[in-house]
Design an enzyme around this catalytic site. Structure first.
Site, PDB file in Angstrom:
ATOM      1  CG  LEU A 128       0.727  19.442  91.607  1.00  0.00           C
ATOM      2  CD1 LEU A 128       0.918  20.095  93.101  1.00  0.00           C
ATOM      3  CD2 LEU A 128       1.919  17.868  92.051  1.00  0.00           C
ATOM      4  CB  ILE A 129       0.131  25.175  90.913  1.00  0.00           C
ATOM      5  CG1 ILE A 129       1.230  26.835  90.847  1.00  0.00           C
ATOM      6  CG2 ILE A 129      -0.953  25.654  92.178  1.00  0.00           C
ATOM      7  CD1 ILE A 129       0.300  27.881  90.524  1.00  0.00           C
ATOM      8  CE1 TYR A 178      14.377  32.927  85.536  1.00  0.00           C
ATOM      9  CE2 TYR A 178      14.055  33.994  84.021  1.00  0.00           C
ATOM     10  CZ  TYR A 178      13.841  33.782  84.797  1.00  0.00           C
ATOM     11  OH  TYR A 178      11.996  33.308  84.709  1.00  0.00           O
ATOM     12  CB  ILE A 207       3.242  34.388  88.649  1.00  0.00           C
ATOM     13  CG1 ILE A 207       4.336  35.367  87.302  1.00  0.00           C
ATOM     14  CG2 ILE A 207       3.093  33.816  87.597  1.00  0.00           C
ATOM     15  CD1 ILE A 207       4.915  34.996  86.406  1.00  0.00           C
ATOM     16  CB  SER A 267       4.204  30.306  98.909  1.00  0.00           C
ATOM     17  OG  SER A 267       5.712  30.159  98.188  1.00  0.00           O
ATOM     18  CB  SER A 268       5.534  34.827  96.744  1.00  0.00           C
ATOM     19  OG  SER A 268       6.348  33.794  95.937  1.00  0.00           O
ATOM     20  CB  SER A 315      10.897  32.852  80.640  1.00  0.00           C
ATOM     21  OG  SER A 315      11.143  34.802  80.681  1.00  0.00           O
TER      22      SER A 315
END
Length: 267
Positions: free
Chosen positions: A6-7, A142, A14, A11-12, A129
């Site tokens: 499951l990811i 972020y 990475i 849809s876009s 990140s």
């Protein structure tokens, strides 16, 4: 054996690259998006899921388990960016980013852990990140969300290890995706004390993304982690200087490291 994966946020960017790569490697891949019909991915079974909506998370996870009987891997990839001086950025926008990048990831973990405990095996990969290892000017929020996810992953990793479950972080640097277009950008206010420097840095951030590595590099790194028998707690994927910046922060005095960052951001 083919793993059931499951990811989130598939849809876009990475997430899409990882989903396609794992499917090509023979895995059964379920991708999620808030609007799955708009982001169909070849070979990937797309489900509707909003990481800020717990019922939608639970429904997607239940549907997968009902169809497959198992859930081997969760890749917590869904996230959003935000830029702006702390003083100028609306606090409600800050909360939205934490709800997605931090609490959203936690809620998805909470949804899959009962099944993984039942199986006595499972792997959770939290996409964080390199920015989460340091406070970056005009990207502080972020950095904070990703740094918080790094730490909560460390804690949860120890809590679930007795049940045969592995949790790890993978921290990407800049990759050539459309992430910049999907960020919340605090406006460059004409009367702001940060007007000039923030405007300069917006252009610098977009250039860093445009010049980033291809997302397939990240997809290959995630595949290798899945294939690893005993994953480490932390992985970094990016250009040499991006990864080296983490080493420098550990080695250099705080003021010197801060000066290097300020020089880079022309502050």
């Amino acid at each position: 054996m083919s793993k059931v994966v499951l990811i989130t946020g598939a849809s876009s960017g990475i997430g899409k690259s990882i989903a396609e790569y794992l499917f090509q490697k023979g895995m059964t891949v379920y991708g999620t998006s808030r609007s799955p019909k708009k982001g169909e991915v070849n070979g990937v079974k797309m489900l509707e899921l909003d990481v800020t909506n717990v019922p939608s998370i639970e429904k997607a996870v239940t549907d997968i388990i009902t169809s497959e009987g198992v859930l081997d891997v969760l890749i917590n990839n869904a996230g959003m960016g935000i830029t702006g001086p702390i003083e100028d950025t609306p606090t409600n926008e800050m909360r939205k980013v934490f709800d997605t990048n931090f609490f959203g990831a936690i809620d998805v973990m909470k949804a899959v852990l009962p099944q993984m405990r039942k199986q006595q095996k499972g792997l959770i990969i939290n996409v964080t990140s390199i920015a989460g290892y340091m406070g970056l000017p005009f990207r502080g929020l972020y950095s904070a969300t990703k740094g918080a996810l790094e730490l909560i992953t460390e804690s949860t990793r120890m809590e679930v290890k007795p049940f045969g479950i592995d949790i790890t972080n993978v921290a990407p640097g800049d990759f050539a995706t459309n992430i910049a277009a999907g960020r919340y950008h605090t406006p460059v206010f004409e009367d702001s004390a940060y007007n000039e420097k923030y405007a300069e840095n917006l252009a610098l951030m977009d250039a860093d993304v445009d010049g980033g590595m291809p997302p397939e590099v990240m997809a290959n790194a995630v595949y290798k982690i899945i294939q690893t028998r005993k994953p480490k707690g932390h992985y970094k994927v990016g250009a040499f200087m991006e990864k080296f910046s983490i080493v420098l922060k550990r080695m250099l005095p705080d003021k010197l490291y801060e000066k290097l960052l300020m020089n880079h951001y022309k502050l």
